[in-house]
Design a protein around this motif. Structure first.
Motif, PDB file in Angstrom:
ATOM      1  N   HIS A 136       1.336  -1.535  -0.786  1.00  0.00           N
ATOM      2  CA  HIS A 136       0.576   0.034   0.063  1.00  0.00           C
ATOM      3  C   HIS A 136       0.811   1.465   0.176  1.00  0.00           C
ATOM      4  O   HIS A 136       0.683   2.323  -0.841  1.00  0.00           O
ATOM      5  CB  HIS A 136      -0.821   0.161   1.565  1.00  0.00           C
ATOM      6  CG  HIS A 136      -2.368   1.295   1.709  1.00  0.00           C
ATOM      7  ND1 HIS A 136      -3.121   1.320   0.657  1.00  0.00           N
ATOM      8  CD2 HIS A 136      -1.708   2.589   1.740  1.00  0.00           C
ATOM      9  CE1 HIS A 136      -3.711   2.293   1.069  1.00  0.00           C
ATOM     10  NE2 HIS A 136      -2.545   3.102   1.505  1.00  0.00           N
ATOM     11  N   GLU A 137       1.901   1.153   0.642  1.00  0.00           N
ATOM     12  CA  GLU A 137       2.767   2.338   1.305  1.00  0.00           C
ATOM     13  C   GLU A 137       3.692   2.708  -0.909  1.00  0.00           C
ATOM     14  O   GLU A 137       3.991   3.568  -0.597  1.00  0.00           O
ATOM     15  CB  GLU A 137       3.830   2.332   2.231  1.00  0.00           C
ATOM     16  CG  GLU A 137       2.860   2.308   3.474  1.00  0.00           C
ATOM     17  CD  GLU A 137       4.259   2.085   5.008  1.00  0.00           C
ATOM     18  OE1 GLU A 137       5.164   2.023   4.468  1.00  0.00           O
ATOM     19  OE2 GLU A 137       3.519   1.695   5.418  1.00  0.00           O
ATOM     20  N   CYS A 138       4.031   1.319  -0.560  1.00  0.00           N
ATOM     21  CA  CYS A 138       4.795   1.520  -2.271  1.00  0.00           C
ATOM     22  C   CYS A 138       3.919   1.805  -2.996  1.00  0.00           C
ATOM     23  O   CYS A 138       4.796   2.551  -3.944  1.00  0.00           O
ATOM     24  CB  CYS A 138       5.086  -0.336  -2.645  1.00  0.00           C
ATOM     25  SG  CYS A 138       6.731  -0.054  -3.902  1.00  0.00           S
ATOM     26  N   ILE A 139       2.854   1.175  -3.346  1.00  0.00           N
ATOM     27  CA  ILE A 139       2.498   2.186  -4.600  1.00  0.00           C
ATOM     28  C   ILE A 139       2.039   3.217  -4.240  1.00  0.00           C
ATOM     29  O   ILE A 139       1.736   4.057  -5.579  1.00  0.00           O
ATOM     30  CB  ILE A 139       1.078   1.684  -4.833  1.00  0.00           C
ATOM     31  CG1 ILE A 139       0.547  -0.724  -4.875  1.00  0.00           C
ATOM     32  CG2 ILE A 139       0.070   1.975  -5.002  1.00  0.00           C
ATOM     33  CD1 ILE A 139      -0.405  -1.153  -4.559  1.00  0.00           C
ATOM     34  N   ALA A 140       1.404   3.867  -3.290  1.00  0.00           N
ATOM     35  CA  ALA A 140       1.066   5.670  -2.884  1.00  0.00           C
ATOM     36  C   ALA A 140       3.057   6.233  -3.257  1.00  0.00           C
ATOM     37  O   ALA A 140       2.752   7.752  -3.750  1.00  0.00           O
ATOM     38  CB  ALA A 140       1.128   4.933  -1.553  1.00  0.00           C
ATOM     39  N   TYR A 141       3.830   6.134  -2.970  1.00  0.00           N
ATOM     40  CA  TYR A 141       5.429   6.954  -3.076  1.00  0.00           C
ATOM     41  C   TYR A 141       5.230   6.773  -4.650  1.00  0.00           C
ATOM     42  O   TYR A 141       5.476   7.669  -5.377  1.00  0.00           O
ATOM     43  CB  TYR A 141       6.671   5.358  -2.545  1.00  0.00           C
ATOM     44  CG  TYR A 141       7.211   6.191  -2.876  1.00  0.00           C
ATOM     45  CD1 TYR A 141       8.404   6.698  -2.466  1.00  0.00           C
ATOM     46  CD2 TYR A 141       8.430   5.528  -3.938  1.00  0.00           C
ATOM     47  CE1 TYR A 141       9.688   7.392  -2.678  1.00  0.00           C
ATOM     48  CE2 TYR A 141       9.586   5.608  -4.173  1.00  0.00           C
ATOM     49  CZ  TYR A 141       9.940   6.950  -4.027  1.00  0.00           C
ATOM     50  OH  TYR A 141      11.296   7.506  -4.082  1.00  0.00           O
ATOM     51  N   ALA A 142       5.041   5.368  -5.300  1.00  0.00           N
ATOM     52  CA  ALA A 142       4.926   5.160  -6.784  1.00  0.00           C
ATOM     53  C   ALA A 142       4.297   6.673  -7.490  1.00  0.00           C
ATOM     54  O   ALA A 142       4.813   6.932  -8.657  1.00  0.00           O
ATOM     55  CB  ALA A 142       4.839   3.902  -7.335  1.00  0.00           C
ATOM     56  N   VAL A 143       2.698   6.305  -7.313  1.00  0.00           N
ATOM     57  CA  VAL A 143       1.939   7.697  -8.075  1.00  0.00           C
ATOM     58  C   VAL A 143       2.883   8.976  -7.523  1.00  0.00           C
ATOM     59  O   VAL A 143       2.427   9.930  -8.243  1.00  0.00           O
ATOM     60  CB  VAL A 143       0.431   6.949  -7.648  1.00  0.00           C
ATOM     61  CG1 VAL A 143      -0.183   8.435  -7.470  1.00  0.00           C
ATOM     62  CG2 VAL A 143       0.260   5.933  -7.934  1.00  0.00           C
ATOM     63  N   ARG A 144       3.027   9.072  -6.265  1.00  0.00           N
ATOM     64  CA  ARG A 144       3.770  11.224  -5.685  1.00  0.00           C
ATOM     65  C   ARG A 144       5.154  11.251  -6.415  1.00  0.00           C
ATOM     66  O   ARG A 144       4.652  12.282  -7.128  1.00  0.00           O
ATOM     67  CB  ARG A 144       3.608  10.695  -4.128  1.00  0.00           C
ATOM     68  CG  ARG A 144       3.995  12.216  -3.935  1.00  0.00           C
ATOM     69  CD  ARG A 144       3.620  11.914  -1.966  1.00  0.00           C
ATOM     70  NE  ARG A 144       5.179  11.327  -1.803  1.00  0.00           N
ATOM     71  CZ  ARG A 144       5.101   9.815  -1.075  1.00  0.00           C
ATOM     72  NH1 ARG A 144       4.050   9.146  -1.015  1.00  0.00           N
ATOM     73  NH2 ARG A 144       6.200   9.599  -0.806  1.00  0.00           N
ATOM     74  N   VAL A 145       5.343   9.968  -6.778  1.00  0.00           N
ATOM     75  CA  VAL A 145       6.908  10.227  -7.380  1.00  0.00           C
ATOM     76  C   VAL A 145       6.873  10.572  -9.026  1.00  0.00           C
ATOM     77  O   VAL A 145       7.438  11.275  -9.250  1.00  0.00           O
ATOM     78  CB  VAL A 145       7.515   9.170  -6.344  1.00  0.00           C
ATOM     79  CG1 VAL A 145       9.195   9.792  -6.710  1.00  0.00           C
ATOM     80  CG2 VAL A 145       8.250   9.129  -5.351  1.00  0.00           C
ATOM     81  N   TYR A 146       6.377   9.157  -9.495  1.00  0.00           N
ATOM     82  CA  TYR A 146       6.612   8.806 -10.384  1.00  0.00           C
ATOM     83  C   TYR A 146       5.574   9.411 -11.747  1.00  0.00           C
ATOM     84  O   TYR A 146       5.446   9.212 -12.955  1.00  0.00           O
ATOM     85  CB  TYR A 146       6.943   7.654 -10.958  1.00  0.00           C
ATOM     86  CG  TYR A 146       8.363   6.689 -10.272  1.00  0.00           C
ATOM     87  CD1 TYR A 146       9.366   7.780 -10.553  1.00  0.00           C
ATOM     88  CD2 TYR A 146       8.848   7.131  -9.095  1.00  0.00           C
ATOM     89  CE1 TYR A 146      10.593   7.163  -9.772  1.00  0.00           C
ATOM     90  CE2 TYR A 146       9.628   5.829  -8.638  1.00  0.00           C
ATOM     91  CZ  TYR A 146      10.627   6.614  -9.543  1.00  0.00           C
ATOM     92  OH  TYR A 146      12.177   6.093  -8.837  1.00  0.00           O
TER      93      TYR A 146
END
Length: 431
Positions: A90-100
């Motif tokens: 869940h956290e990884c998906i949020a990071y990917a969306v926010r950064v990339y």
């Protein structure tokens, strides 16, 4: 004494991970981000594989347009294997969306995620609803769900079924199916050159090299051409049949221009499909004239030289008849074939059968082969042999494509024979 070789293994199937197959299916698809729901080391394996691919492409003298898409690991830890790791995803998906800011997310799950029972599909559905972008879940669970090719082909199929649309075909455009070192690699370059003789242009190479926003337009091509693979061509052929059935996109068939004879067969199949048989025969005459002219310049060095083959790769991956035909083009003597002890009995039987069809060529084991090599001018081998003064040329896992590929192979043999002295060592075929 038996021959001592490097990395001599025997296997009936691949022992690779589905996750790397998922990664390669989207590696240069701009707009995508790939997430490995895995320990950090899994992403490292994929990055090392990608680095190796980069070096092969550089050695080929070609290049890739742009960088690979981001690959991110959810970094599962030891405690996640006890308490579950879905929060990490869940956290990884949020990071990917926010950064990339991806246009599409693709999630590949690892063995660890499969064993602990993380529901990757459900988390992918939640992410899609939350962020408003497509999220593909590939829950093969690393080695638990198959091997590299399973991950590659199933991801490709998921992309096709979800994102492809029926389009009006643009006459004269071609879709290449497969990787083979990308759009600028030797294989794709040679296929494009041969297609251009018939006025055909490659519009897309899928998967891996079409931006996400163009996936719905891929079926605008009027013909798909399957790029040959090492040992597992059926998977890509199945994808071509799917495109033909669901999107009315015809494909050339399971013909691959690998080696001179197969290139001629491929040209004839293409010409027949296009209804231009005379043009196809004209191209064949032109290509054969190129080969004869080049061979004529090699013969003063190659004629009469004694060459051995050493095979430690099964029939799924290699056919010696193609190499023997190349040696005969150079008027060299196929003096013998050494079969390494790692081969399966069925492979040995099939090799003996194939070799006997090419003439009276001795077939021997390692100990007999060790002595026979003393009289060889050249050794073409699938595995490097230690402690021998014989010049060695590595036989490529997949033969180079087309007429140009045959010329490169013949030229490599010629150049190796031109070397002064008998110092052994291994040389690789280089474009």
């Amino acid at each position: 004494m038996a021959l001592k070789t490097k990395w001599l293994l025997s296997k009936n199937c691949n022992a690779s991970c589905t996750m790397t197959g998922v990664w390669r299916a989207a590696a240069y698809a701009k707009g995508c981000v790939v997430i490995f729901h895995s320990p950090l080391g899994c992403a490292h394996v994929a990055s090392i594989m990608d680095l190796g691919s980069h070096y092969r492409i550089e050695a080929d003298g070609s290049s890739l347009d742009g960088d690979p898409v981001p690959l991110i690991s959810s970094h599962l830890r030891e405690k996640d294997s006890i308490f579950g790791g879905i929060d990490r995803l869940h956290e990884c998906i949020a990071y990917a969306v926010r950064v990339y800011h991806p246009e599409c997310l693709i999630i590949a799950s690892s063995c660890v995620a499969g064993v602990i029972g993380d529901d990757v599909d459900e988390e992918a559905a939640r992410a899609e609803a939350s962020y408003g972008i497509p999220v593909l879940s590939m829950p093969f669970s690393g080695f638990l769900g198959g091997e590299y090719s399973d991950g590659y082909y199933k991801t490709m199929e998921a992309m096709i079924r979800r994102f492809f649309r029926k389009n009006k075909h643009k006459e004269g455009t071609v879709l290449l199916l497969g990787d083979q070192m990308g759009p600028h690699g030797q294989y794709a370059r040679e296929v494009k050159r041969l297609l251009s003789f018939f006025g055909l242009t490659v519009a897309y190479q899928f998967p891996g090299y079409v931006p996400f926003r163009d996936w719905g337009r891929v079926t605008e091509a009027s013909l798909s051409v399957v790029l040959g693979t090492a040992g597992q061509p059926e998977g890509m052929k199945d994808m071509a049949l799917l495109l033909e059935k669901d999107f009315d996109l015809p494909f050339l068939g399971d013909f691959y221009p690998l080696g001179l004879d197969k290139t001629v067969e491929w040209i004839r199949a293409l010409a027949s499909y296009l209804g231009e048989k005379e043009k196809g025969e004209a191209l064949i005459r032109q290509e054969m004239a190129r080969v004869r002219a080049q061979v004529a310049s090699f013969l003063p060095v190659t004629e009469g030289k004694r060459a051995f083959l050493a095979i430690g790769r099964g029939t799924r991956w290699y056919h010696p008849a193609e190499t023997i035909r190349s040696l005969k083009l150079l008027h060299m003597v196929p003096a013998g074939v050494i079969l390494f002890s790692n081969l399966q009995e069925e492979d040995i039987r099939l090799f003996r059968q194939e070799i006997s069809s090419m003439g009276d060529i001795p077939v021997m084991g390692e100990e007999e082969g060790q002595k026979a090599l003393e009289d060889a001018d050249l050794l073409l081998t699938t595995n490097e042999i230690y402690h021998t003064p014989v010049r060695q040329l590595f036989i490529p896992m997949v033969p180079l494509a087309g007429t140009e590929g045959e010329l490169v192979f013949l030229r490599s043999i010629y150049r190796l024979l031109c070397r002064y002295g008998r110092k052994g060592g291994m040389t690789y075929v280089k474009v």
